[in-house]
Design an enzyme around this catalytic site. Sequence first.
Site, PDB file in Angstrom:
ATOM      1  N   CYS A 111       6.421   7.617   4.513  1.00 26.00           N
ATOM      2  CA  CYS A 111       5.654   7.054   5.635  1.00 26.00           C
ATOM      3  C   CYS A 111       5.789   7.862   6.931  1.00 26.00           C
ATOM      4  O   CYS A 111       4.822   8.009   7.672  1.00 26.00           O
ATOM      5  CB  CYS A 111       6.006   5.596   5.867  1.00 26.00           C
ATOM      6  SG  CYS A 111       7.745   5.259   6.152  1.00 26.00           S
ATOM      7  N   ASP A 345      -1.192   2.082  10.075  1.00 21.06           N
ATOM      8  CA  ASP A 345      -0.106   1.881   9.118  1.00 21.06           C
ATOM      9  C   ASP A 345      -0.319   2.753   7.883  1.00 21.06           C
ATOM     10  O   ASP A 345      -1.360   2.660   7.235  1.00 21.06           O
ATOM     11  CB  ASP A 345      -0.076   0.399   8.722  1.00 21.06           C
ATOM     12  CG  ASP A 345       1.182   0.010   7.970  1.00 21.06           C
ATOM     13  OD1 ASP A 345       1.872   0.903   7.458  1.00 21.06           O
ATOM     14  OD2 ASP A 345       1.474  -1.204   7.901  1.00 21.06           O
ATOM     15  N   HIS A 347       1.354   2.509   5.124  1.00 23.25           N
ATOM     16  CA  HIS A 347       1.862   1.829   3.944  1.00 23.25           C
ATOM     17  C   HIS A 347       0.757   1.178   3.111  1.00 23.25           C
ATOM     18  O   HIS A 347       0.829  -0.003   2.757  1.00 23.25           O
ATOM     19  CB  HIS A 347       2.887   0.769   4.350  1.00 23.25           C
ATOM     20  CG  HIS A 347       4.059   1.308   5.082  1.00 23.25           C
ATOM     21  ND1 HIS A 347       4.061   1.494   6.454  1.00 23.25           N
ATOM     22  CD2 HIS A 347       5.272   1.720   4.652  1.00 23.25           C
ATOM     23  CE1 HIS A 347       5.230   1.984   6.837  1.00 23.25           C
ATOM     24  NE2 HIS A 347       5.979   2.133   5.762  1.00 23.25           N
TER      25      HIS A 347
END
Length: 459
Positions: A111, A345, A347
Site C-alpha cells: 500500500c 485508498d 486497498h
Amino acid sequence: MEATGTDEVEKIKSKFMSAWHNMKYSWVLKTKTYFSRNSPVFLLGKCYHFKTDESGELSTDGSNFDKINTEISGNVEEFRKDFISRIWLTYREEFPQIKGSALTTDCGWGCTLRTGQMLLAQGLMLHFLGRAWVWPDALDIDNSDSESWTAHTVKKLTASFEASLTAEREPKILSNHHQGTVKRNYDDNERRNEVYHRKIISWFGDSPLTAFGLHQLIEYGKKSGKIAGDWYGPAVVAHILRKAVEEARDPELQGVTVYVAQDCTVYSSDVIDRQCSFVDSGKADTKAVIILVPVRLGGERTNMDYLEFVKGILSLEYCVGIIGGKPKQSYYFAGFQDDSLIYMDPHYCQSFVDVSIKDFPLESFHCPSPKKMSFKKMDPSCTIGFYCRTVQDFEKASEEITKMLKSSSKEKYPLFTFVKGHSRDYDFASSPLHEENNLFSEDEKKRLKRISTEEFVLL
C-alpha cells in the site's frame, strides 16, 4: 504426473487467493462519503464551495443533486471531475511474477508503494498537463454503489471457482463493471493531453520494464534492505522514488528530478544543483523538481497543532499530496474539509492491466469516489511532496512554505526547514546523483535503516 498435480493444486490455490483478495478488499468503495454544504473543500490547491441556505451534508456521488440548486450542483460536478482525474494506483493481482519471489500480487503489503506512486503520478501530471487539466471522460466512470461492487466480487469469486474446476486458463467474469467510456472527438490540444495522460499511467504499469512500476520500485528497495512482501514506510518510499526517477531512461522524463530532504531539512543549493544539471550537458533548460520531505507530525500520535499546517500545504497548487495514512494502512492524502482529510485508498484489489497494449483501459486507474478521515486519526509518519517547475518557482515556494511553517508552529522548532547552501556545508554527506555499483550510499543506508525502524507497520 505428480508435478502436474502439484501445478494444478497451485493454480486452484492461486484462483481462490485471488477471489479472497477481491472479497477482502472490496469494502474500500462500498461506503458513500458525505461533505458539509457549509465548508469549502480543498483538493491539491483548488477550492470548491458547496454552500447553500440549507444545512446538512452532501454526497459527492450525485445521489441528491436534485435537492440543491444548479450552481452548487455544478460546483460539486467540478470537484468530482477534478478528483476522478487524479491517478489512482491500487493493489493488483495476476501481474508478472516479481523477480526473486513467487508473488504475483501486492495485496496486503504494497500500500505505501502505491501511495508513493500516486504522489509521483500527481507530480508528473503537473509537469506534463498542468493543474488545470481534467480528464474529459472523468464523469463517465460508473460510480457504483455497494451492491454493484459486491455483485462484481461475487461474480469474480464464482468465475474463479468455475475456472479452477474446468481448468480454464483465464476465468470469464460476467460483469458490466467498468466496460469503458464513450469515445470522444478530441481537438489537437485535448489529443496531446490524452497522449500524456495515457503515457503517465503506462509508466506505473505492473510489469518489470515500466519506469515506476511495482517491480522496479522493489528492485530499488532491495538496496535499502527491503524485499517483495515487506512493509515500506513513507520515508523509505521517498528515497525509492528518487532513485526510480534518477534511473528512468525515457527521454520524456529527463526534465524531471526528485530531491529528498535530509533530516527534515531542505538544502536549497542541493535542490538548485539538481535543477541545473542540464546546464552541464549543454542544454539551456533547467529540470523541474519534485521535493519530498519525510516528517513526523508528533510522537506516538499526531499532534493536532500541525493540523493548520497540513491544511495550508494541501491548499497549495504545487503540492502533490502526502504519503501517509493511519496505523496499519497507508493512504494518499490530497485535500481536506474542516478537520477531515480527503484521500485515495490503495486497498482495493484490481486485476492486472497490460499497459503495453494500445488503448489499454483507463477506468481502473481513476477513483470514482473520495474518502474522508479525521486528522486526529492520521499516523504521525508521512512524506509531503511539492512540485517546482523552475528555480524561480522553487525559491518562491521555499519562501511561502517557510512563512507557513513559522506561522503555524506552536513549537520552538518548525516541522522542517529550508536552509541556504549545500548539505556538505553543514558537515552532512550529500548524496551523489549517480553511483555505478550501488544505488544507495552508505550514509543513505544508515539513514534508511534508522527510518525503517521508526515507522509504523503497514498492512
